[in-house]
Design an enzyme around this catalytic site. Sequence first.
Site: not given
Ligand code: KIV
Length: 270
Positions: A112, A44, A82, A114, A179
């Site tokens: 992380k 994000s 991420d 997705e 989410e």
């Molecule tokens: O990138 C991010 O901030 C996220 C959150 C919305 C969980 O993946």
Amino acid sequence: MKKLSDLHQMKQAGNKISMVTAYDYPSAKQVEAAGIDMILVGDSLGMTVLGYDSTVDVTLDDMLHHSKAVRRGAPDTFVVVDMPFGTVGVDLATDLQNAAKLYQQSGANAVKVEGGHLTSFIQQATYLGIPVVAHLGLTPQSVGVMGYRMQGATKAGAERLIEDSKAVEKAGAVALVLEAVPSDLAEHISRQLDIPVIGIGAGKGTDGQVLVYHDMLNYGVERTAKFVKQYGDFSTGVAALKQYDDEVKSSAFPSEQYTYQKQIMDEVEK
Ligand code: KIV
């Protein structure tokens, strides 16, 4: 620092887990000082600090750059980073190379990813020794396909989400971010899994919550989702900057208080 086992114990004991995003040294310092359990260096950051329209433009180097700063600011917090768009889900060998690079160089405690299609990756990364957090429900990297919409709102969608959640846990995921899903579904999934389920827009029945730093502190955001509660207001920075601009232009700043007073020019030959 909270370890994975501490987070798992918190779930077992019914103690809620807090998680917030951070993207730089000062925000990470604040999050750690607040005693938040986990930091997410979320992609994000593409929107919140890099000014992109979505997370799709974020690169592995962006994530590395920001997560290193976060680690310096929060040396004692469990940090998840991420894997950005296009760095996983390509082919297994490349995915694993990307994950190893990010995990090794970022200083994060887990990566992380997705989507429910990445079970082979999760399994292989886990074999390599890389802790993986899975992210299901609304997955922002797929915005071009799914939009920013609640997920699991139909019988088939809910059943798929339950199946995917079990599959990522079985593959070795150490935690799950859920989410934008109906709260009863999120609660059901949280009860079914042994790993901690961290919700965002998933109600209070999950094992923990995550929010985006800039959303919860009203820092440079124009719109927020229904599930965002604002706990602070960093937009007041604009008023402070306007006052500074006025004071520079009127010579009110710098006043004597902000000025070195030594009279050196009396001693300098003119
Ligand atoms: O990138 C991010 O901030 C996220 C959150 C919305 C969980 O993946």
